[in-house]
Structures are given as structure tokens and as C-alpha cells.
Design an enzyme around this catalytic site. Structure first.
Site, PDB file in Angstrom:
ATOM      1  N   CYS A  42       0.909  -1.134  -0.285  1.00  0.00           N
ATOM      2  CA  CYS A  42       0.083  -0.009   0.052  1.00  0.00           C
ATOM      3  C   CYS A  42       0.723   1.081  -0.021  1.00  0.00           C
ATOM      4  CB  CYS A  42      -0.921  -0.181   1.301  1.00  0.00           C
ATOM      5  SG  CYS A  42      -1.938  -1.587   1.500  1.00  0.00           S
ATOM      6  N   THR A 272      -6.515 -26.599   0.635  1.00  0.00           N
ATOM      7  CA  THR A 272      -6.802 -26.732  -0.703  1.00  0.00           C
ATOM      8  C   THR A 272      -7.414 -28.175  -0.846  1.00  0.00           C
ATOM      9  OG1 THR A 272      -4.720 -27.768  -1.383  1.00  0.00           O
ATOM     10  CG2 THR A 272      -4.612 -25.237  -1.361  1.00  0.00           C
ATOM     11  N   ILE A 277      -1.785 -29.393   1.950  1.00  0.00           N
ATOM     12  CA  ILE A 277      -1.408 -27.953   1.240  1.00  0.00           C
ATOM     13  C   ILE A 277      -2.587 -27.069   1.477  1.00  0.00           C
ATOM     14  CG2 ILE A 277      -1.018 -26.862  -0.983  1.00  0.00           C
ATOM     15  CD1 ILE A 277       0.130 -29.433  -2.118  1.00  0.00           C
ATOM     16  N   ASP A 282      -4.192 -13.240  -1.923  1.00  0.00           N
ATOM     17  CA  ASP A 282      -4.805 -12.942  -3.215  1.00  0.00           C
ATOM     18  C   ASP A 282      -4.752 -14.132  -4.142  1.00  0.00           C
ATOM     19  OD1 ASP A 282      -4.660 -10.394  -2.207  1.00  0.00           O
ATOM     20  OD2 ASP A 282      -2.891  -9.634  -3.589  1.00  0.00           O
TER      21      ASP A 282
END
Length: 346
Positions: A42, A272, A277, A282
Site C-alpha cells: 500500500c 486446498t 497444502i 490474493d
């Protein structure tokens, strides 16, 4: 327990720190393809604009300090190029192009997102930049310092685009913003955005709404930006802020499930489709608490929260992530623009 973390910016570094706080014996390896970890994305436009004067202020932690403080094996310029789920190994490429393998008990993917660069004619000309990381920032700052651009074009009017417009304006450039939509800052309602439009124009920023860029070309020492309607404007520097998409190549190649929104699919515990994992930040999609549908949320706050929850779950807890409604805030010249939840159009 040996944990490998891929990606060391917001979520990855947070996960590593949290694992160490909970478990003093875990072996933690943090693999980051760039030179830096744990920096403030940012803040990048404000360093370019001179608001943040010292480059070091961008970094929350250096690899050396982080490694010492949390007893984490931090390896920068080490890019994971393949995950072998059967053997539970990752293949890593170093800056020297040498590769090696590293085994894991649990793996965390925090690869973030990459900027969209549509295949427009001339998009690779010098003077055209995307801004996503410290290396991009250094390139843009060096270009501004050496070329002192008088005319700047920002393509895309999201948070980074507007912050770049403000900081280029502060550097003395005449700024034009080109946006395909009918408003700046998609997450806010049009009625709010219209106040921002007026404020930008009051500051002398040219606003081209509902305009798509068709091509870029060299024009003397500068650049010519041509729209699909045939109109063109001149620029000495162009910042592409068209958006980002989840960095899922590694996950796809490993056969992990990618969801309908285009991010790595995870369950309530941020696992996942392979239970060894985990993925955060993002790169993932997660259901929106209001709509119940999967969505992509590119914000550091949720990434850090996911990192702490994933860390606890990696170590055997069962903490569900409750999702995020996407609360965000940005400074646009003299205005503070904030939003939470969904805009009316949704």
C-alpha cells in the site's frame, strides 16, 4: 513438523511468524522469488511520490531480521517452480538458475496476484509500467528521476491507479486517468464515486471514463495512447493499473482445484483440494459472507488474518475462516474514500 511457505509478502510472512509463536520446534522454510519479504504494498505509490521519503520505511521486516527473530529459514530469490504432491516435495529455482528439491510435511501457498497486461500493440514500450512490488517501484522511481515526466497517463482507476495519479500529480505531472467503467473505484456506489470524480477534476486531473485503450506507440521522445474510439492523448509515462489476477500457475500445475472465480479453491480451514497444502491471500477465492458466492479479495488485512488461521490449522487446530466483506479505505488527494460490504449494483 516441516512447513514450507511459498511467498513471503503479507500472508506468507504472517503465517511463518504465527507458526513459530505457537510451536518452537517446527522447521519453517520461507521461499520468496523476489528480493524482499514482508513489505507494505500500500505504501509503494507514496514512496514514488516522495511522501514516504526513506525506502527502508516500506519494509516491515528484512529477511535477516525476520530470520533471526523467528528462527525461520528465509530464502529470497528462491522461486518454487513445481510441487510434487505424491512425493511431498517442491522444486526450487535459485537466482543462479540452479534448482534443488525440498521436502515438506505441510505446504502453504501464498503466491499473491499478478498485474493484468493485455496484449495491446505497444504495451512493452519503455515508459509503460505496472506497479505490484518493490522492483516495479524502483523502476518507476528511477524513470521519473531521470525523465521528469510532464504528462502522465494512468490506465485503470482502482485504488493503486488513483494513488499513483495523486503521487504523479505531486511530482508536477499533468495527469490523465483512463477507465473502462463509468466510475472510478468499482467497490463504491456511483453516487459516492461522482464526488471523487468532481474532486479529481477540481485538482486538474483529466478523467476519461468509459474509454478503453486500444494501443500505445512512440511519439518523438514520448508516447501516444490511443483509445478504441480513435481519440489519442500524449504521455511521458504510463502506469497500467488495469487490475490483477490470482497467481495460480503453480497450483494448477500441481493439479489443485481452481474455483469458478479463478482463485485457488480452499475449504473453511484454508486447505486446498490436497489436505497437506493450504493457501491464503490474493491467490485464493473464498465465499463472500453476504452473497455466499466465491469471490476474489485483494486486500492485505484478510490475507494476514488468513495467515494466522492457516498457521494454527497447519499445527493441528480446527479454526474456520469466516470470510471477509472487503472493507477498504484510500486517500484521494484531500478526500478519504472508504467502503465496506457490497455496492448497490451487486
Amino acid at each position: 513438523m516441516k512447513v514450507i511457505i511459498i511467498g513471503g509478502v503479507a500472508g506468507g510472512a504472517t503465517t511463518a511468524a504465527r507458526i513459530r509463536r505457537v510451536d518452537e520446534s517446527a522447521e519453517i522454510i520461507l521461499l520468496e522469488k523476489g528480493k524482499y519479504i514482508s513489505y507494505a504494498n500500500c505504501g509503494l505509490p507514496y514512496y514514488i511520490g516522495g511522501v514516504i521519503e526513506e525506502r527502508e520505511k516500506l519494509f516491515v521486516q528484512t529477511p535477516e531480521a525476520f530470520s533471526t527473530r523467528f528462527r525461520v529459514d528465509v530464502r529470497t530469490e528462491n522461486e518454487v517452480i513445481f510441487i510434487d504432491r505424491k512425493r511431498k516435495t517442491v522444486t526450487v529455482r535459485q537466482s543462479s538458475e540452479d534448482t534443488y528439491e525440498e521436502s515438506y510435511d505441510k505446504l502453504l501457498i501464498s503466491t499473491g496476484a499478478s498485474p493484468v497486461r493485455p496484449p495491446l500493440p505497444g504495451i512493452d514500450l519503455s515508459g509503460i509500467f505496472t506497479l505490484r512490488n518493490v522492483a516495479d517501484t524502483d523502476k518507476i522511481k528511477a524513470y521519473i528521476d531521470s525523465h521528469a515526466p510532464r504528462q502522465a497517463v494512468v490506465v485503470g482507476a482502482g485504488f493503486i491507479g488513483l494513488e499513483m495519479a495523486e503521487n504523479l500529480h505531486a511530482q508536477g505531472a499533468k495527469v490523465s486517468i483512463v477507465e473502462m467503467g463509468n466510475q472510478v473505484m468499482a467497490p463504491i456506489d456511483f453516487s459516492m464515486a461522482s464526488l471523487v470524480h468532481q474532486h479529481l477534476m477540481d485538482k486538474g486531473v483529466n478523467l476519461y471514463l468509459e474509454q478503453a485503450v486500444a494501443s500505445f506507440e512512440r511519439d518523438g521522445k514520448g508516447l501516444k495512447v490511443t483509445f478504441k474510439n480513435g481519440q489519442s492523448i500524449a504521455a511521458d509515462i504510463v502506469i497500467l493499473s488495469i487490475g490483477v489476477r490470482p497467481e495460480t500457475n503453480l497450483a494448477r500445475a500441481a493439479g489443485l482445484t481452481v474455483g469458478p472465480a479463478g482463485g485457488i479453491a480452499v475449504n473453511d480451514y484454508l486447505q486446498t483440494s490436497d489436505e497437506s497444502i493450504y493457501a491464503i491471500g490474493d491467490a485464493i477465492e473464498y465465499r463472500h459472507p453476504i452473497t455466499g458466492k466465491p469471490w476474489l479479495n485483494y486486500l492485505a488485512g484478510p490475507a494476514n488474518r488468513q495467515g494466522r488461521i492457516a498457521a494454527d490449522n497447519i499445527l493441528g487446530a480446527k479454526i474456520a475462516y469466516e470470510g471477509s466483506i472487503g472493507t477498504s479505505i484510500a486517500k484521494v488527494f484531500d478526500m478519504t474514500v472508504a467502503s465496506t460490504g457490497l455496492p448497490g449494483k451487486r
